[in-house]
Design an enzyme around this catalytic site. Structure first.
Site, PDB file in Angstrom:
ATOM      1  N   SER A  56      38.904  89.571   0.158  1.00 17.57           N
ATOM      2  CA  SER A  56      38.183  90.801  -0.154  1.00 17.57           C
ATOM      3  C   SER A  56      36.733  90.668   0.252  1.00 17.57           C
ATOM      4  O   SER A  56      36.166  89.578   0.286  1.00 17.57           O
ATOM      5  CB  SER A  56      38.301  91.137  -1.649  1.00 17.57           C
ATOM      6  N   LYS A  57      36.181  91.802   0.577  1.00 13.10           N
ATOM      7  CA  LYS A  57      34.792  91.871   0.991  1.00 13.10           C
ATOM      8  C   LYS A  57      33.890  91.351  -0.124  1.00 13.10           C
ATOM      9  O   LYS A  57      32.918  90.638   0.113  1.00 13.10           O
ATOM     10  CB  LYS A  57      34.457  93.338   1.285  1.00 13.10           C
ATOM     11  N   ARG A  58      34.249  91.711  -1.339  1.00  5.56           N
ATOM     12  CA  ARG A  58      33.454  91.303  -2.504  1.00  5.56           C
ATOM     13  C   ARG A  58      33.361  89.783  -2.622  1.00  5.56           C
ATOM     14  O   ARG A  58      32.357  89.238  -3.034  1.00  5.56           O
ATOM     15  CB  ARG A  58      34.088  91.867  -3.776  1.00  5.56           C
ATOM     16  N   ARG A  59      34.442  89.110  -2.281  1.00  7.84           N
ATOM     17  CA  ARG A  59      34.435  87.642  -2.369  1.00  7.84           C
ATOM     18  C   ARG A  59      33.735  87.002  -1.188  1.00  7.84           C
ATOM     19  O   ARG A  59      33.682  85.787  -1.087  1.00  7.84           O
ATOM     20  CB  ARG A  59      35.877  87.127  -2.393  1.00  7.84           C
ATOM     21  N   GLY A  60      33.283  87.817  -0.266  1.00 11.58           N
ATOM     22  CA  GLY A  60      32.576  87.253   0.877  1.00 11.58           C
ATOM     23  C   GLY A  60      33.481  86.985   2.069  1.00 11.58           C
ATOM     24  O   GLY A  60      33.043  86.406   3.057  1.00 11.58           O
TER      25      GLY A  60
END
Ligand code: GLU
Ligand code: ZN
Length: 484
Positions: A249-253
């Site tokens: 995920s984008k949130r996790r980088g």
């Protein structure tokens, strides 16, 4: 339920990609697109694009454009659409009316808190059917729920996972329309899949838990309308996970946006090859193949159900191999295209010059993405030319002999009869010998003075392209600066 798992043999293959406009195409969606598209092409069927924008506040045209551009980039052309759920509200309302008239849905005015208070501690979580017998009228402030028969099981025939059984007692009377009247996603998908005559629902694993609800709705709509369309075959594709086995995920980088890869200079054919391997392997186990091979060999039954590791280093490796396999003229064309698209700081025009053509084969061997190209040719095209500070310190300022090496190189180069890499090398070999150095050690100050950095393309080939006048001027400029 009448449908068989794989659908009847004579059924026309119609598949769909149903992305939500979230602002970018997730690499998982791109993988799903490739599988759907390849499946459609293999069967001479249709690939339908449907934008699931029921939850977006307003229609986000820019996002939709981004989705279309991404799909074009990886070569997945579609036969119908893009349809937009936001433009199909009356179809969902019609389905709600049908289900209401058939007594399959009921109105519910419970608040979330009320439901929670009543069901706290229940063995089976979810709505408790409180309003099922209350015979409330439909109206503002009242959600609509589907009455799930508590007996029996609902089986999802999944071409990837086999039969997945859900006990109906675990399926709550789920909401199909919010209290403001808007149809919910689960209903919209079924209405669309019915009306669009979808034969195979090929989508991410995360939708598997809602699939029994879709199966129940499908059946209820078939009964209520008398139009008992065959249920689509389902195929739930494996999640993409990172090296920690978390969903990427984008949130996790994690880098998940297809357009980021495009901007970095990945080749679509490398993307296609790598993404296709995330859940599937060709029958012969090949690691390198084209989309034509995918179209020929892809089988839903061969899709793996365990999570697929999205390894961006491996993707990079693939891209490097694809870049090196291009004909140099094609590599050059791709770089030009990429530079124009990304507004490369050197300007796309510089890749349309004899100087670039001379260097392109050397660059091609060294890069794994197109975005690495500019750093190799900045010495030639960047205006103004600048010497990297750190390289200067190391190779010139801190080398006592650097100045005399530069002087001798300048002198030798000024006197050269012809300007070829071989002669340039011979001059510096002589300089190196006078200083009792290996050639590499004598090259360092010259390289930094002329190419600006301590790493890059081979020095003499680069200088040949740079030309005598500029080479001598650069050496002189650095020599004067260091001496002064
Ligand atoms: N809109 C969903 C998604 O973006 C797809 C749902 C479906 O394919 O049925 O994940
Ligand atoms: Zn209720």
């Amino acid at each position: 339920m009448s449908a068989s798992a794989a659908g009847s043999p004579q059924r026309r293959v119609r598949v769909r990609l149903a992305p939500s406009p979230t602002g970018y195409i997730h690499v998982g969606t791109a993988r799903n697109a490739l599988y759907n598209w390849a499946f459609a092409r293999q069967h001479g069927g249709d690939f339908i694009l449907r934008i699931e924008d029921t939850d977006t506040e307003r229609s986000e045209e820019e996002w939709v454009e981004g989705i279309l551009a991404g799909l074009r980039w990886i070569g997945t052309d579609w036969d119908e659409g893009p349809y937009r759920q936001s433009e199909r509200r009356e179809h969902y309302e019609g389905a709600l009316d049908t289900l209401w008239d058939a007594g399959r849905i009921y109105a519910c005015d419970c608040t979330r808190d009320e439901v929670l208070a009543r069901t706290k501690g229940n063995a089976i979580p979810g709505y408790d059917g409180h309003c099922r017998g209350r015979e409330l009228e439909r109206g503002p402030g009242r959600a609509l729920r589907f009455a799930v028969s508590q007996e029996g099981t609902t089986v999802v025939h999944d071409l990837v996972r086999g039969d997945v059984e859900f006990s109906n007692s675990t399926i709550e009377d789920f909401v199909v329309a919010k209290s403001n009247g808007d149809a919910l996603f689960v209903l919209a998908v079924v209405v669309d899949d019915r009306e669009m005559r979808i034969s195979h629902v090929i989508r991410s694993e995360e939708h598997l838990p809602t699939t029994p609800k879709a199966v129940l709705l499908w059946e209820a709509l078939g009964t209520a309308t008398g139009d008992r369309l065959e249920l689509p075959a389902f195929a739930h594709l494996p999640l993409l996970v990172n090296d920690k086995r978390q969903k990427i995920s984008k949130r996790r980088g994690d880098r998940v946006a297809l357009e980021d890869y495009e901007a970095l200079g990945y080749l679509p054919e490398a993307m296609d090859n790598y993404l296709s391997l995330l859940g599937w392997t060709p029958p012969g186990g090949e690691e390198f193949f084209t989309v034509a091979d995918l179209v020929r060999d892809f089988r839903l039954e061969a899709v793996n159900h365990s999570p697929a590791f999205f390894d961006d280093r491996r993707l990079l490796h693939y891209n490097g191999i694809y870049i090196r396999n291009l004909a140099t003229s094609e590599f050059s064309r791709r770089v030009q295209e990429w530079a124009a698209r990304t507004a490369d700081h050197l300007g796309a025009d510089c890749y349309d010059t004899p100087a670039w053509e001379a260097l392109a084969p050397l660059v091609q061997e060294r890069v794994a993405t197109l975005s690495e190209v500019p750093s190799y040719v900045e010495f030639l095209f960047a205006k103004p030319f600048a010497v990297d500070k750190e390289s200067y310190e190391k190779a010139i300022a801190r080398d006592e002999e650097a100045l005399s090496i530069l002087s001798e190189a300048r002198e030798g180069y000024g006197a050269l009869g012809s300007w070829t890499a071989a002669e340039l090398k011979a001059v510096l070999e002589a300089v190196a010998e006078r200083h009792g150095r290996k050639l590499g050690k004598a090259q360092a100050p010259v390289r930094v003075a002329t190419l600006g950095r301590s790493v890059g393309l081979p020095l003499f080939e680069s200088l040949e392209v740079l030309g005598r006048e500029e080479t001598v001027a650069r050496i002189e400029a650095v020599r004067a600066r260091s001496a002064g």
